[in-house]
Motif scaffolding. Sequence first.
Motif, PDB file in Angstrom:
ATOM      1  N   ARG A  88       0.438  -5.127 -11.863  1.00 36.51           N
ATOM      2  CA  ARG A  88       1.479  -4.425 -12.267  1.00 36.51           C
ATOM      3  C   ARG A  88       3.038  -4.973 -11.736  1.00 36.51           C
ATOM      4  O   ARG A  88       2.918  -5.073 -10.507  1.00 36.51           O
ATOM      5  CB  ARG A  88       1.482  -2.889 -12.404  1.00 36.51           C
ATOM      6  CG  ARG A  88       0.095  -2.052 -12.900  1.00 36.51           C
ATOM      7  CD  ARG A  88       0.318  -0.768 -12.973  1.00 36.51           C
ATOM      8  NE  ARG A  88       0.586  -0.045 -11.802  1.00 36.51           N
ATOM      9  CZ  ARG A  88      -0.261   0.193 -10.980  1.00 36.51           C
ATOM     10  NH1 ARG A  88      -1.551  -0.018 -11.214  1.00 36.51           N
ATOM     11  NH2 ARG A  88       0.361   0.861  -9.734  1.00 36.51           N
ATOM     12  N   LEU A 145       6.177  -4.138  -9.828  1.00 37.15           N
ATOM     13  CA  LEU A 145       7.014  -2.981  -9.011  1.00 37.15           C
ATOM     14  C   LEU A 145       8.152  -2.477  -9.867  1.00 37.15           C
ATOM     15  O   LEU A 145       8.289  -1.137  -9.894  1.00 37.15           O
ATOM     16  CB  LEU A 145       7.292  -3.578  -7.519  1.00 37.15           C
ATOM     17  CG  LEU A 145       8.125  -2.654  -6.821  1.00 37.15           C
ATOM     18  CD1 LEU A 145       7.226  -1.374  -6.567  1.00 37.15           C
ATOM     19  CD2 LEU A 145       8.104  -2.981  -5.547  1.00 37.15           C
ATOM     20  N   TYR A 174       2.962  -7.130  -4.530  1.00 38.41           N
ATOM     21  CA  TYR A 174       2.404  -5.799  -5.281  1.00 38.41           C
ATOM     22  C   TYR A 174       2.099  -6.238  -6.748  1.00 38.41           C
ATOM     23  O   TYR A 174       1.023  -5.560  -7.321  1.00 38.41           O
ATOM     24  CB  TYR A 174       3.724  -4.902  -5.688  1.00 38.41           C
ATOM     25  CG  TYR A 174       3.421  -3.541  -6.080  1.00 38.41           C
ATOM     26  CD1 TYR A 174       3.361  -2.498  -5.401  1.00 38.41           C
ATOM     27  CD2 TYR A 174       3.571  -3.382  -7.748  1.00 38.41           C
ATOM     28  CE1 TYR A 174       3.177  -1.304  -5.919  1.00 38.41           C
ATOM     29  CE2 TYR A 174       3.351  -2.287  -8.276  1.00 38.41           C
ATOM     30  CZ  TYR A 174       3.191  -1.285  -7.393  1.00 38.41           C
ATOM     31  OH  TYR A 174       2.982  -0.001  -7.945  1.00 38.41           O
ATOM     32  N   ASN A 226       2.581   1.957  -3.541  1.00 39.63           N
ATOM     33  CA  ASN A 226       1.543   2.372  -4.322  1.00 39.63           C
ATOM     34  C   ASN A 226       1.338   3.891  -4.129  1.00 39.63           C
ATOM     35  O   ASN A 226       1.251   4.717  -4.988  1.00 39.63           O
ATOM     36  CB  ASN A 226       0.084   1.604  -4.499  1.00 39.63           C
ATOM     37  CG  ASN A 226      -0.832   2.236  -5.338  1.00 39.63           C
ATOM     38  OD1 ASN A 226      -0.494   1.967  -6.568  1.00 39.63           O
ATOM     39  ND2 ASN A 226      -2.059   2.392  -4.900  1.00 39.63           N
ATOM     40  N   ASP A 227       1.287   4.238  -2.725  1.00 35.60           N
ATOM     41  CA  ASP A 227       1.016   5.667  -2.351  1.00 35.60           C
ATOM     42  C   ASP A 227       2.077   6.471  -2.695  1.00 35.60           C
ATOM     43  O   ASP A 227       1.930   7.592  -3.281  1.00 35.60           O
ATOM     44  CB  ASP A 227       0.810   5.457  -0.759  1.00 35.60           C
ATOM     45  CG  ASP A 227       0.530   7.104  -0.221  1.00 35.60           C
ATOM     46  OD1 ASP A 227      -0.396   7.796  -0.974  1.00 35.60           O
ATOM     47  OD2 ASP A 227       1.084   7.449   0.767  1.00 35.60           O
ATOM     48  N   TRP A 241       0.825  -1.205   0.035  1.00 36.15           N
ATOM     49  CA  TRP A 241      -0.071   0.218  -0.084  1.00 36.15           C
ATOM     50  C   TRP A 241       0.939   1.100   0.023  1.00 36.15           C
ATOM     51  O   TRP A 241       0.725   2.124  -0.750  1.00 36.15           O
ATOM     52  CB  TRP A 241      -0.950  -0.148   1.386  1.00 36.15           C
ATOM     53  CG  TRP A 241      -1.985   1.028   1.351  1.00 36.15           C
ATOM     54  CD1 TRP A 241      -3.025   1.116   0.743  1.00 36.15           C
ATOM     55  CD2 TRP A 241      -1.619   2.252   1.841  1.00 36.15           C
ATOM     56  NE1 TRP A 241      -3.616   2.344   0.838  1.00 36.15           N
ATOM     57  CE2 TRP A 241      -2.956   2.925   1.545  1.00 36.15           C
ATOM     58  CE3 TRP A 241      -0.614   3.019   2.396  1.00 36.15           C
ATOM     59  CZ2 TRP A 241      -3.112   4.363   2.183  1.00 36.15           C
ATOM     60  CZ3 TRP A 241      -0.777   4.335   3.090  1.00 36.15           C
ATOM     61  CH2 TRP A 241      -1.886   4.999   2.840  1.00 36.15           C
ATOM     62  N   ASP A 290       7.078  -0.019 -12.575  1.00 34.73           N
ATOM     63  CA  ASP A 290       6.287   1.162 -11.745  1.00 34.73           C
ATOM     64  C   ASP A 290       7.588   2.368 -11.414  1.00 34.73           C
ATOM     65  O   ASP A 290       7.379   3.375 -11.520  1.00 34.73           O
ATOM     66  CB  ASP A 290       5.303   0.980 -10.800  1.00 34.73           C
ATOM     67  CG  ASP A 290       4.134   0.501 -11.240  1.00 34.73           C
ATOM     68  OD1 ASP A 290       3.915   0.709 -12.821  1.00 34.73           O
ATOM     69  OD2 ASP A 290       2.940   0.233 -10.673  1.00 34.73           O
ATOM     70  N   LYS A 329       2.109   6.686  -6.962  1.00 31.88           N
ATOM     71  CA  LYS A 329       0.862   7.154  -7.790  1.00 31.88           C
ATOM     72  C   LYS A 329       0.974   8.723  -7.913  1.00 31.88           C
ATOM     73  O   LYS A 329       1.261   9.400  -7.013  1.00 31.88           O
ATOM     74  CB  LYS A 329      -0.421   6.532  -6.916  1.00 31.88           C
ATOM     75  CG  LYS A 329      -0.846   7.397  -5.839  1.00 31.88           C
ATOM     76  CD  LYS A 329      -2.002   6.827  -4.952  1.00 31.88           C
ATOM     77  CE  LYS A 329      -2.316   7.496  -3.717  1.00 31.88           C
ATOM     78  NZ  LYS A 329      -3.298   6.802  -2.922  1.00 31.88           N
ATOM     79  N   TYR A 376      -1.965  -5.263  -7.746  1.00 27.70           N
ATOM     80  CA  TYR A 376      -2.183  -3.906  -8.580  1.00 27.70           C
ATOM     81  C   TYR A 376      -2.024  -4.701 -10.250  1.00 27.70           C
ATOM     82  O   TYR A 376      -2.295  -3.820 -11.000  1.00 27.70           O
ATOM     83  CB  TYR A 376      -0.956  -2.720  -8.563  1.00 27.70           C
ATOM     84  CG  TYR A 376      -1.198  -2.507  -7.137  1.00 27.70           C
ATOM     85  CD1 TYR A 376      -2.554  -1.601  -6.737  1.00 27.70           C
ATOM     86  CD2 TYR A 376      -0.429  -2.656  -5.986  1.00 27.70           C
ATOM     87  CE1 TYR A 376      -2.478  -1.128  -5.528  1.00 27.70           C
ATOM     88  CE2 TYR A 376      -0.525  -1.826  -4.768  1.00 27.70           C
ATOM     89  CZ  TYR A 376      -1.786  -1.073  -4.838  1.00 27.70           C
ATOM     90  OH  TYR A 376      -1.991  -0.499  -3.373  1.00 27.70           O
TER      91      TYR A 376
END
Length: 322
Positions: free
Chosen positions: A137, A139, A131, A99-100, A96, A142, A103, A135
């Motif tokens: 996706r 990591l 991850y 992602n935070d 989490w 990203d 994003k 999601y």
Amino acid sequence: MPTPPSPGYDPNQVAHFDASGPADALRKAMKGFGTDESTLIRVLAHMAPQEIPVVKQTYQQRHRRSLEADIKDECSGYFEFALLAILRGPLQQDVWCLNDALKGAGTKEALLDDVLIGRSNADIRAIKAAYQQTYRRSLEADVKADLSAKTERMYSMILAASRQEESAPVHPQSVDADVTELHRATEAKTGADALTVCSILTNRSDGQIRAIALAYEHKYRRALETVIKNDFSGHMEDALVRMVRTGADKAMRDAIALEECMAGPGTKDERLTTRIVAIHWDRNHAGQVRGAYKHRYKKDLVSRIKGETSGDYERILVAMME
């Protein structure tokens, strides 16, 4: 011998116990008019990582409700933020946070550092898999899309999960070679070579980094952390300092990180909460962090937290650190 995953990072590590007591106590605390926050704190503040999924599942089965959804309905502010972080458990909370951090516009590099730097290979692999599962996706992809140049290269090295294991021996010759290489890449030249420093520090075990830091200071009469602070700035400095502190003394690293959230005007509440939740999963480590804080700042960490927070938010943070 590879370091095993931390508690809560192996899907097969689930506690086997009757969670009906905690599940019923949580439901009773939120049922009807008003909320019994003290019970929420008492039940959740010291729950082990492996117990969290069992309690959530039992709550769902017995009460036909989502524990997280009820917490969202009944609580608010940073108190709610802290309880939800606990209920995710350490692995999903890491996911989490990543992602935070990634994003939207801009990147929260400090959050990436907190989650990824100094982790065992087993934990990094678990985080990447979770991850991807959460999601859909990668990591690595990203991180690559969100960052650039040397920072992106540094995280690629970390996400490769190819650190020396803690069981790997610390060879004096290898340590000496690393010390010489680090000196060449920093003080000995104009314009520090970030990638050389990254490749050494991201690849060595905590024990090896500890030995390198001691040997560096012995040989050049300067602390490696000081050299990094002099030769780097911004996020690269923060990341490399965290790597050295992780090897040297994890408890002191975390004590300093907590003080950073509380020092100066205004408290960085979100970061303070995230860091305390991460520390509290290991009770022994939490005790060591309190000791390190007292040693460095000559004051009690719990009293410091009380002075910076209030209400149920204060009580949940204090409960986690006591």
